[in-house]
Write a protein that holds these residues in place. Structure first.
Motif, short mmCIF file in Angstrom:
data_model
loop_
_atom_site.label_atom_id
_atom_site.label_comp_id
_atom_site.label_asym_id
_atom_site.label_seq_id
_atom_site.Cartn_x
_atom_site.Cartn_y
_atom_site.Cartn_z
N PHE A 1 -8.33 -0.32 -3.92
CA PHE A 1 -7.23 0.34 -3.21
C PHE A 1 -5.97 0.37 -4.09
O PHE A 1 -5.70 -0.59 -4.82
CB PHE A 1 -6.92 -0.38 -1.90
N SER B 1 0.85 -1.18 0.00
CA SER B 1 0.00 0.00 0.00
C SER B 1 0.89 1.24 0.00
O SER B 1 2.09 1.16 0.33
CB SER B 1 -0.89 0.02 1.24
N THR C 1 -2.21 -0.18 -4.98
CA THR C 1 -1.10 -1.02 -4.52
C THR C 1 0.08 -0.84 -5.48
O THR C 1 -0.10 -0.54 -6.66
CB THR C 1 -1.49 -2.51 -4.46
#
Length: 365
Positions: A278, A224, A280
């Motif tokens: 999300f 992340s 990455t």
């Protein structure tokens, strides 16, 4: 070798093959005059352009790069507003005795400042760190030199050559900040340069190792953004870039998607893709001037003359019966390595940087 097609206009034209034009500041250059229509430009250049680049049905720009070596950029009224002259193939443009194109950038900079001083006009610095003079409608730039190898392949050279963006009066104060030019080349997401290109010595660079398609130094693909920053010692990104996504489920709602973090102290840029909503880590670009040193089969990849690294990679692939991938910007990398060698400007020259990526990551430059 395989990859993107290397188009012919990348190869530097010999001086005798190039047209010689004179710049008439804010009025036109060579046979072109600001305010011309696309048809008038085509007729005066006697050359068919590349396919029309349009927005909402209007002509934005057209490239004449296989012959003349220029790009014609049009305003909202479809009238010629700017002309971009290619460093490798464009006409040799002169302004009151100063040759602007296909020269060493620092030499042109000195000549521009001298002429501006004689005429009493101010000189600014544009996004690329090159001179920009509103009184002349001139914004200088530079591109890497290309040539042909003894085997007949296009190859990257280690020099930068000057090109230029020449504009009419409406664009002169901020050429790269105007819509017609932004339609052609949007530089707002690119790293701005102040006009200096310091290069870290090899002995002062940190040393990283890497595992193809898995990790680069302390950075592992799939991290992340918070984990990336922590792995780099808690460094705060100097710049964050992304794009806006408009939800089809909630019409009109926009969501900002992070695409990259630039870490100046580490000398790397982290590139992200979206997985399960999300961002990455998908790729890491190592800055050729300031980034850590990494090796491929004992070959230093970063901060070296690009031509030397390209030649060494080619020899390695040939001796191992492998395949060399070629990116759209001419970046070279052995097939399966998830690595490509990039060219980073260092003033009048270029040095090698590198990009490492996860499997299935699509590199767009």
């Amino acid at each position: 070798m395989r990859g993107c097609v290397l188009v012919g206009w990348w190869e530097r034209k010999a001086e005798e093959e190039r047209a010689r034009w004179v710049l008439d500041p804010l009025v036109g250059v060579g046979p072109l005059r600001f305010g011309m229509s696309p048809d008038e430009v085509r007729d005066v250049l006697a050359e068919h352009p590349s396919p029309v680049q349009s927005t909402e049905g209007r002509v934005c720009w057209q490239g004449y790069r296989n012959g003349t070596g220029v790009t014609a950029i049009y305003g909202p009224d479809e009238r010629l507003a700017a002309v971009a002259v290619d460093a490798n193939t464009g006409p040799l443009v002169r302004l009151r005795g100063v040759e602007l194109i296909a020269r060493v950038p620092s030499e042109v900079r000195a000549d521009v400042y001298e002429l501006a001083g004689r005429e009493g006009v101010p000189v600014g610095v544009n996004w690329s760190g090159d001179p920009e003079v509103a009184a002349w409608g001139v914004s200088m730039g530079a591109d890497q030199e290309w040539g042909t190898s003894p085997d007949g392949y296009l190859e990257r050279r280690d020099a930068m050559l000057t090109g230029a963006l020449l504009v009419g009066p409406e664009l002169a104060e901020d050429p790269y900040g105007t819509e017609p030019v932004l339609d052609w080349r949007d530089v707002r997401k690119r790293e701005a340069n102040s006009g200096s290109w310091p290069v870290t010595s090899d002995q002062d660079r940190s040393r990283w190792d890497w595992t193809p398609l898995e990790r680069v130094g302390p950075l592992r693909f799939g991290m992340s953004p918070r984990e990336v920053a922590a792995a780099l010692g808690g460094e705060t990104p100097a710049a964050r870039r992304g794009w806006c996504y408009r939800s089809m489920r909630h019409y009109g709602a926009r969501q900002w998607i992070l695409s990259e973090d630039q870490f100046d102290r580490a000398g790397v840029t982290a590139h992200y893709w979206e997985q399960q909503g999300f961002p990455t880590l998908a790729a890491v670009t190592v800055n050729g001037r300031t980034g850590p040193q990494l090796e491929f089969e004992g070959l230093p990849l970063v901060g070296r003359p690009v031509s030397e690294v390209d030649a060494a990679l080619t020899r390695y692939v040939e001796s191992h019966d492998g395949t060399l991938l070629i990116g759209c910007d001419g970046d070279l990398g052995p097939d399966g390595s998830g690595m490509s060698v990039r060219a980073t400007r260092a003033g009048d020259t270029v040095v090698s940087g590198a990009r490492f990526h996860a499997e299935d990551w699509d590199d767009h430059g």
